[in-house]
Design a protein around this motif. Structure first.
Motif, short mmCIF file in Angstrom:
data_model
loop_
_atom_site.label_atom_id
_atom_site.label_comp_id
_atom_site.label_asym_id
_atom_site.label_seq_id
_atom_site.Cartn_x
_atom_site.Cartn_y
_atom_site.Cartn_z
N SER A 80 0.84 -1.19 0.00
CA SER A 80 0.00 0.00 0.00
C SER A 80 0.88 1.25 0.00
N PRO A 81 0.36 2.38 -0.49
CA PRO A 81 1.15 3.62 -0.48
C PRO A 81 1.61 4.03 0.90
N ALA A 82 0.84 3.69 1.92
CA ALA A 82 1.23 4.05 3.29
C ALA A 82 2.48 3.29 3.72
N ALA A 83 2.64 2.04 3.24
CA ALA A 83 3.80 1.23 3.63
C ALA A 83 5.08 1.78 3.03
N THR A 84 5.01 2.45 1.88
CA THR A 84 6.22 2.97 1.23
C THR A 84 6.71 4.26 1.89
N LYS A 85 5.98 4.81 2.81
CA LYS A 85 6.36 6.06 3.47
C LYS A 85 7.34 5.82 4.62
N SER A 86 7.78 4.56 4.81
CA SER A 86 8.64 4.29 5.95
C SER A 86 10.07 3.91 5.56
N GLY A 87 10.41 3.87 4.28
CA GLY A 87 11.73 3.43 3.85
C GLY A 87 12.75 4.56 3.80
N PHE A 88 14.01 4.17 3.51
CA PHE A 88 15.08 5.15 3.43
C PHE A 88 14.91 6.11 2.25
N ARG A 89 14.27 5.66 1.18
CA ARG A 89 14.01 6.56 0.05
C ARG A 89 13.11 7.71 0.50
N HIS A 90 12.11 7.36 1.29
CA HIS A 90 11.20 8.38 1.80
C HIS A 90 11.97 9.37 2.70
N VAL A 91 12.88 8.85 3.50
CA VAL A 91 13.69 9.73 4.36
C VAL A 91 14.53 10.66 3.49
N LEU A 92 15.14 10.13 2.44
CA LEU A 92 15.95 10.95 1.54
C LEU A 92 15.11 12.03 0.88
N LEU A 93 13.93 11.68 0.40
CA LEU A 93 13.08 12.66 -0.28
C LEU A 93 12.54 13.72 0.68
N GLU A 94 12.23 13.30 1.90
CA GLU A 94 11.63 14.23 2.86
C GLU A 94 12.66 15.09 3.60
N LYS A 95 13.80 14.48 3.97
CA LYS A 95 14.75 15.17 4.84
C LYS A 95 16.06 15.51 4.15
N GLY A 96 16.23 15.09 2.91
CA GLY A 96 17.44 15.43 2.16
C GLY A 96 18.62 14.55 2.52
N PRO A 97 19.78 14.82 1.91
CA PRO A 97 20.98 13.99 2.15
C PRO A 97 21.42 13.96 3.61
N GLU A 98 21.33 15.09 4.30
CA GLU A 98 21.77 15.12 5.70
C GLU A 98 20.87 14.24 6.57
N GLY A 99 19.57 14.32 6.34
CA GLY A 99 18.63 13.49 7.10
C GLY A 99 18.81 12.01 6.78
N PHE A 100 19.09 11.72 5.51
CA PHE A 100 19.33 10.35 5.09
C PHE A 100 20.58 9.79 5.78
N ALA A 101 21.67 10.57 5.76
CA ALA A 101 22.92 10.13 6.40
C ALA A 101 22.70 9.90 7.89
N LYS A 102 21.93 10.77 8.52
CA LYS A 102 21.65 10.63 9.95
C LYS A 102 20.85 9.36 10.21
N ALA A 103 19.85 9.07 9.36
CA ALA A 103 19.03 7.87 9.53
C ALA A 103 19.85 6.61 9.34
N VAL A 104 20.78 6.63 8.40
CA VAL A 104 21.64 5.46 8.17
C VAL A 104 22.54 5.23 9.39
N ARG A 105 23.13 6.30 9.92
CA ARG A 105 24.01 6.15 11.08
C ARG A 105 23.25 5.65 12.31
N GLU A 106 21.99 6.05 12.47
CA GLU A 106 21.21 5.66 13.63
C GLU A 106 20.59 4.28 13.49
N HIS A 107 20.54 3.76 12.28
CA HIS A 107 19.94 2.44 12.04
C HIS A 107 20.79 1.35 12.68
#
Length: 184
Positions: A138-165
């Motif tokens: 469902s479209p709601a399930a795709t809102k939780s992946g790293f791509r969504h983080v990259l699109l919503e929060k940009g490269p800095e937010g993506f890098a932060k999410a990867v480090r915290e994972h």
């Protein structure tokens, strides 16, 4: 670039306690490498590794220019443990045999060569089942992946999410290689 060249087809790295050991390991790696369908520079590399100047560690940046015979791969005969692998003509023969056997496996025995279907029997003709395609999420399930983080929060937010994972993350090497090319 022709379809017969792919610089990223495979990369090998070897090491040893001394240069001769590393050369011997690379020789073995290249001997055991099997790539079908495209031309490779493996015969040239084997010629380089077998050359006395290279084996002794005396090769310079002008090594290939000083030894044009390295490029003559069709007449090469390498010092392999298996004599059959040492002759490129014999390797080409094995390729032809493999292609013939693959053709038989796919297309069956040709009647022109005397195949009698009555003698061959019915053969095994089990149909391949269609692939199982998982239902689309469902479209709601795709809102939780790293791509969504990259699109919503940009490269800095993506890098932060990867480090915290805390789990394992796997990266496609094509993306990694492209990234390295951009940094080079």
């Amino acid at each position: 670039i022709t379809p017969f060249f792919d610089s990223m087809i495979v990369k090998y790295t070897v090491r040893g306690s001394a240069f001769p050991e590393a050369v011997a390991r690379m020789n073995r790696v290249l001997q055991e490498c099997r790539i079908r369908g495209v031309k490779t520079n493996i015969p040239f590399l084997l010629n380089c590794l077998q050359h006395p100047d290279f084996k002794s560690g005396q090769a310079t940046t002008a090594f290939i220019d000083e030894h044009p015979e390295l490029k003559q791969t069709s007449t090469s005969y390498w010092d392999f443990a298996n004599e059959y692998q040492a002759d490129p003509k014999k390797l080409a023969e094995s390729d032809r045999i493999l292609r013939y056997l693959a053709n038989l496996a796919v297309n069956g025995h040709p009647p022109e060569l005397g195949a009698d279907e009555k003698k061959l029997g019915s053969g095994i003709t089990t149909a391949v089942p269609p692939p199982k395609i998982p239902p689309r999420s469902s479209p709601a399930a795709t809102k939780s992946g790293f791509r969504h983080v990259l699109l919503e929060k940009g490269p800095e937010g993506f890098a932060k999410a990867v480090r915290e994972h805390k789990g394992l993350l796997i990266m496609d090497t094509t993306w990694r290689d492209a990234h390295q090319s951009l940094l080079a």
